[in-house]
Design a protein around this motif. Structure first.
Motif, PDB file in Angstrom:
ATOM      1  N   GLN A   1     -13.816  26.937 -15.176  1.00 14.10           N
ATOM      2  CA  GLN A   1     -13.977  28.360 -16.045  1.00 14.10           C
ATOM      3  C   GLN A   1     -12.930  28.390 -17.373  1.00 14.10           C
ATOM      4  O   GLN A   1     -13.247  28.547 -18.369  1.00 14.10           O
ATOM      5  CB  GLN A   1     -13.442  29.529 -15.206  1.00 14.10           C
ATOM      6  N   VAL A   2     -11.431  27.735 -17.072  1.00 15.35           N
ATOM      7  CA  VAL A   2     -10.676  27.649 -18.059  1.00 15.35           C
ATOM      8  C   VAL A   2     -10.766  26.621 -18.885  1.00 15.35           C
ATOM      9  O   VAL A   2     -10.898  26.602 -20.127  1.00 15.35           O
ATOM     10  CB  VAL A   2      -9.180  27.512 -17.411  1.00 15.35           C
ATOM     11  N   THR A   3     -11.471  25.444 -18.346  1.00 17.84           N
ATOM     12  CA  THR A   3     -11.349  24.222 -19.343  1.00 17.84           C
ATOM     13  C   THR A   3     -12.597  23.731 -19.602  1.00 17.84           C
ATOM     14  O   THR A   3     -12.783  23.086 -20.841  1.00 17.84           O
ATOM     15  CB  THR A   3     -10.838  22.981 -18.598  1.00 17.84           C
ATOM     16  N   GLY A   4     -13.755  24.181 -19.010  1.00 19.80           N
ATOM     17  CA  GLY A   4     -14.950  23.738 -19.329  1.00 19.80           C
ATOM     18  C   GLY A   4     -15.744  22.402 -18.860  1.00 19.80           C
ATOM     19  O   GLY A   4     -16.587  22.053 -18.964  1.00 19.80           O
ATOM     20  N   HIS A   5     -14.553  21.784 -17.899  1.00 22.43           N
ATOM     21  CA  HIS A   5     -14.720  20.431 -17.446  1.00 22.43           C
ATOM     22  C   HIS A   5     -15.191  20.325 -16.270  1.00 22.43           C
ATOM     23  O   HIS A   5     -14.733  20.983 -15.418  1.00 22.43           O
ATOM     24  CB  HIS A   5     -13.460  19.760 -17.582  1.00 22.43           C
ATOM     25  N   SER A   6     -16.492  19.845 -16.241  1.00 20.63           N
ATOM     26  CA  SER A   6     -17.273  19.748 -14.848  1.00 20.63           C
ATOM     27  C   SER A   6     -17.701  18.493 -14.426  1.00 20.63           C
ATOM     28  O   SER A   6     -18.324  18.628 -13.490  1.00 20.63           O
ATOM     29  CB  SER A   6     -18.274  20.976 -14.646  1.00 20.63           C
ATOM     30  N   GLU A   7     -17.488  17.619 -15.068  1.00 20.75           N
ATOM     31  CA  GLU A   7     -17.919  16.236 -14.819  1.00 20.75           C
ATOM     32  C   GLU A   7     -16.978  15.167 -14.037  1.00 20.75           C
ATOM     33  O   GLU A   7     -16.311  16.052 -12.934  1.00 20.75           O
ATOM     34  CB  GLU A   7     -18.258  15.400 -16.128  1.00 20.75           C
ATOM     35  N   HIS A   8     -16.921  14.125 -14.131  1.00 20.13           N
ATOM     36  CA  HIS A   8     -15.995  13.420 -13.250  1.00 20.13           C
ATOM     37  C   HIS A   8     -14.399  13.754 -13.577  1.00 20.13           C
ATOM     38  O   HIS A   8     -14.161  13.570 -14.758  1.00 20.13           O
ATOM     39  CB  HIS A   8     -16.139  11.958 -13.315  1.00 20.13           C
ATOM     40  N   PHE A   9     -13.774  13.706 -12.498  1.00 26.45           N
ATOM     41  CA  PHE A   9     -12.450  14.132 -12.829  1.00 26.45           C
ATOM     42  C   PHE A   9     -11.458  12.936 -12.506  1.00 26.45           C
ATOM     43  O   PHE A   9     -11.446  12.335 -11.428  1.00 26.45           O
ATOM     44  CB  PHE A   9     -12.023  15.297 -11.823  1.00 26.45           C
ATOM     45  N   ALA A  10     -10.800  12.658 -13.699  1.00 25.60           N
ATOM     46  CA  ALA A  10      -9.880  11.593 -13.457  1.00 25.60           C
ATOM     47  C   ALA A  10      -8.580  12.110 -12.758  1.00 25.60           C
ATOM     48  O   ALA A  10      -8.574  13.174 -12.241  1.00 25.60           O
ATOM     49  CB  ALA A  10      -9.103  11.012 -14.778  1.00 25.60           C
ATOM     50  N   PHE A  11      -7.397  11.207 -12.078  1.00 19.55           N
ATOM     51  CA  PHE A  11      -6.749  11.527 -11.132  1.00 19.55           C
ATOM     52  C   PHE A  11      -5.705  12.639 -11.756  1.00 19.55           C
ATOM     53  O   PHE A  11      -5.424  13.528 -10.887  1.00 19.55           O
ATOM     54  CB  PHE A  11      -5.731  10.370 -10.816  1.00 19.55           C
TER      55      PHE A  11
ATOM     56  N   GLU B   1       0.946  -1.135   0.052  1.00 15.84           N
ATOM     57  CA  GLU B   1       0.207   0.052   0.028  1.00 15.84           C
ATOM     58  C   GLU B   1       0.808   1.179   0.008  1.00 15.84           C
ATOM     59  O   GLU B   1       0.557   2.320  -0.704  1.00 15.84           O
ATOM     60  CB  GLU B   1      -1.035  -0.012   1.126  1.00 15.84           C
ATOM     61  N   LEU B   2       1.978   1.136   0.854  1.00 14.22           N
ATOM     62  CA  LEU B   2       2.723   2.282   0.636  1.00 14.22           C
ATOM     63  C   LEU B   2       3.491   2.447  -0.701  1.00 14.22           C
ATOM     64  O   LEU B   2       3.770   3.676  -1.179  1.00 14.22           O
ATOM     65  CB  LEU B   2       4.051   2.079   1.754  1.00 14.22           C
ATOM     66  N   ALA B   3       3.954   1.371  -1.437  1.00 16.93           N
ATOM     67  CA  ALA B   3       4.527   1.509  -2.665  1.00 16.93           C
ATOM     68  C   ALA B   3       3.418   2.233  -3.623  1.00 16.93           C
ATOM     69  O   ALA B   3       3.843   2.897  -4.534  1.00 16.93           O
ATOM     70  CB  ALA B   3       4.616   0.196  -3.024  1.00 16.93           C
ATOM     71  N   ASP B   4       2.198   1.919  -3.473  1.00 20.25           N
ATOM     72  CA  ASP B   4       1.153   2.530  -4.304  1.00 20.25           C
ATOM     73  C   ASP B   4       1.143   4.025  -4.038  1.00 20.25           C
ATOM     74  O   ASP B   4       0.974   4.867  -4.920  1.00 20.25           O
ATOM     75  CB  ASP B   4      -0.428   1.940  -3.880  1.00 20.25           C
ATOM     76  N   VAL B   5       1.174   4.560  -2.828  1.00 19.50           N
ATOM     77  CA  VAL B   5       1.190   5.719  -2.292  1.00 19.50           C
ATOM     78  C   VAL B   5       2.400   6.571  -3.139  1.00 19.50           C
ATOM     79  O   VAL B   5       2.393   7.845  -3.596  1.00 19.50           O
ATOM     80  CB  VAL B   5       1.258   5.942  -0.821  1.00 19.50           C
ATOM     81  N   PHE B   6       3.636   5.856  -2.950  1.00 23.45           N
ATOM     82  CA  PHE B   6       4.893   6.514  -3.574  1.00 23.45           C
ATOM     83  C   PHE B   6       4.976   6.532  -5.112  1.00 23.45           C
ATOM     84  O   PHE B   6       6.101   7.104  -5.532  1.00 23.45           O
ATOM     85  CB  PHE B   6       5.923   6.000  -2.854  1.00 23.45           C
ATOM     86  N   SER B   7       4.120   5.597  -5.668  1.00 24.92           N
ATOM     87  CA  SER B   7       4.342   5.414  -6.997  1.00 24.92           C
ATOM     88  C   SER B   7       4.242   6.817  -7.696  1.00 24.92           C
ATOM     89  O   SER B   7       2.916   7.411  -7.695  1.00 24.92           O
ATOM     90  CB  SER B   7       3.414   4.268  -7.749  1.00 24.92           C
ATOM     91  N   PRO B   8       4.601   7.039  -8.758  1.00 28.10           N
ATOM     92  CA  PRO B   8       4.617   8.359  -9.512  1.00 28.10           C
ATOM     93  C   PRO B   8       3.155   7.931 -10.596  1.00 28.10           C
ATOM     94  O   PRO B   8       2.790   8.958 -11.171  1.00 28.10           O
ATOM     95  CB  PRO B   8       5.511   8.486 -10.275  1.00 28.10           C
ATOM     96  N   SER B   9       2.782   6.695 -10.639  1.00 30.83           N
ATOM     97  CA  SER B   9       1.624   6.256 -11.660  1.00 30.83           C
ATOM     98  C   SER B   9       0.284   7.279 -11.017  1.00 30.83           C
ATOM     99  O   SER B   9       0.217   7.502  -9.702  1.00 30.83           O
ATOM    100  CB  SER B   9       1.511   5.156 -11.647  1.00 30.83           C
ATOM    101  N   LEU B  10      -0.453   7.555 -11.866  1.00 32.32           N
ATOM    102  CA  LEU B  10      -1.322   8.614 -11.387  1.00 32.32           C
ATOM    103  C   LEU B  10      -2.715   7.857 -11.171  1.00 32.32           C
ATOM    104  O   LEU B  10      -3.642   8.283 -10.550  1.00 32.32           O
ATOM    105  CB  LEU B  10      -2.164   9.391 -12.770  1.00 32.32           C
ATOM    106  N   GLY B  11      -2.770   6.483 -11.187  1.00 31.90           N
ATOM    107  CA  GLY B  11      -3.717   5.556 -10.548  1.00 31.90           C
ATOM    108  C   GLY B  11      -5.138   5.902 -11.160  1.00 31.90           C
ATOM    109  O   GLY B  11      -5.503   6.637 -12.272  1.00 31.90           O
ATOM    110  N   GLU B  12      -6.102   5.082 -10.791  1.00 29.85           N
ATOM    111  CA  GLU B  12      -7.401   5.001 -11.570  1.00 29.85           C
ATOM    112  C   GLU B  12      -8.348   5.461 -10.672  1.00 29.85           C
ATOM    113  O   GLU B  12      -9.076   4.623  -9.908  1.00 29.85           O
ATOM    114  CB  GLU B  12      -7.718   3.582 -12.118  1.00 29.85           C
ATOM    115  N   ILE B  13      -8.861   6.712 -10.461  1.00 23.90           N
ATOM    116  CA  ILE B  13      -9.829   7.145  -9.775  1.00 23.90           C
ATOM    117  C   ILE B  13     -10.553   8.376 -10.563  1.00 23.90           C
ATOM    118  O   ILE B  13      -9.891   9.169 -11.217  1.00 23.90           O
ATOM    119  CB  ILE B  13      -9.113   7.832  -8.679  1.00 23.90           C
ATOM    120  N   TYR B  14     -11.865   8.321 -10.335  1.00 29.54           N
ATOM    121  CA  TYR B  14     -12.553   9.482 -10.733  1.00 29.54           C
ATOM    122  C   TYR B  14     -13.357   9.983  -9.663  1.00 29.54           C
ATOM    123  O   TYR B  14     -14.146   9.271  -8.969  1.00 29.54           O
ATOM    124  CB  TYR B  14     -13.432   8.936 -11.832  1.00 29.54           C
TER     125      TYR B  14
END
Length: 211
Positions: free
Chosen positions: A107-117, A72-85
């Motif tokens: 305001q800048v992006t117009g993106h207001s739905e689910h946000f990936a990591f 679990e610690l390795a996942d925290v420290f991993s630079p990968s962005l993970g799969e989360i919305y």
């Protein structure tokens, strides 16, 4: 400018960890391979580490290892962005970023739905600089545009975001690890954010806000 290094012996003496712990954490990817730097010394080859990276990392591992497994610690420290919305509501309800940062991003992006990591990480970096007072809202728009355009090239890397000013005008620079950059005398370096460190902080914040 040469990097401030700490020897393996000094690291073990200062932190109280054992040789076995250090290399077990390396095998578990809690400490990156490229932090183990082999250099010649008067005793022969010796291992050194980048001081500003290894000391905070050891401190975090020691403080967190009783509550999380090494995997679990390795996942925290991993630079990968993970799969989360996360939805905008979840981001605010969990107090991950402020409403000011979220509204500016939308305001800048117009993106207001689910946000990936990666989007949440952009929000997190934006919020850090807004909350510290290092940037204005207008400069925040520039930051969002910069990250939206170039962030994919830095995914999974320990890149750096530098904020500089010259004659009061802000500019953002994204650097890959090991890059060298030189400024003229009129440029002031305001702050630097390390993407891997921000990723760790955000993963911990999201994990701590669940449940």
């Amino acid at each position: 400018m040469s990097e401030d290094l700490i020897s393996k012996k000094e690291l073990l003496d200062m932190t109280g960890i054992s040789y076995g712990q250090l290399y077990r954490w390396k095998r578990k990817n809690l400490i990156p391979e490229d932090w183990f730097i082999r250099k010649s010394s008067y005793t022969g080859q010796e291992t050194f580490f980048p001081r500003h990276k290894i000391m905070p990392r050891i401190d975090k591992i020691l403080n967190m290892k009783d509550g999380l497994s090494l995997d679990e610690l390795a996942d925290v420290f991993s630079p990968s962005l993970g799969e989360i919305y996360l939805s905008a509501g979840e981001i605010l309800d969990r107090n991950i970023v402020s409403s000011s940062a979220l509204n500016l991003y939308i305001q800048v992006t117009g993106h207001s739905e689910h946000f990936a990591f990666d989007k949440v990480l952009t929000l997190y970096m934006l919020d850090k600089l807004l909350q510290s007072g290092d940037i204005s809202l207008d400069e925040g728009q520039l930051l969002v545009g910069t990250l939206e355009e170039h962030f994919p090239s830095f995914a999974g890397k320990d890149g750096q975001l530098m904020l500089i000013r010259k004659m009061g005008v802000a500019a953002f620079i994204l650097l890959t690890p090991g890059s060298t950059i030189c400024f003229d005398q009129g440029v002031k370096l305001v702050t630097t954010l390390f993407m891997a460190q921000c990723t760790e902080e955000l993963k911990l914040k999201i994990g701590g806000s669940e449940g």
